[in-house]
Motif scaffolding. Structure first.
Motif: not given
Length: 106
Positions: A58-67, A80-81, A85-88
């Motif tokens: 959920e955190l990754a999704d929020a990051y990908y959506d710029d939330d 590290e994690e 997520f940033r690379v992905l």
């Protein structure tokens, strides 16, 4: 964002009286104050949550959506994690879109 030992921010919230009384009882037994008990509980909750795979997604999704920002993500899941997520995210932003467009054009 302040660090655990750095800047402090006042936070006010309402809680059920019974929970406050439980925190006060623990504070008395531990010879500390209510704030320390609540802060310790919150830190433990965040630490546990940062290892929950569903919440990490959920955190990754929020990051990908710029939330949320990279720094906000890093504060919860660790450097590290968050870097993974940033690379992905960069790969998705650049490569995935181009590859999908090329695939659809064929």
């Amino acid at each position: 964002m302040g660090s655990e030992r750095g800047e402090k921010q006042r936070v006010q919230f309402r809680a059920p009286e019974s929970v406050v009384q439980q925190a006060d009882t623990l504070a008395t037994v531990l010879e500390t104050d209510r704030t320390s008990v609540i802060l310790s509980a919150l830190q433990e909750y965040v630490r546990d949550a940062s290892h929950d795979d569903d919440l990490k997604q959920e955190l990754a999704d929020a990051y990908y959506d710029d939330d949320i920002t990279f720094d906000e993500l890093k504060a919860v899941v660790g450097h590290e994690e968050a870097a993974n997520f940033r690379v992905l995210k960069e790969q998705l932003d650049e490569g995935f879109v181009d590859a999908t467009a090329d695939e659809l054009a064929e």
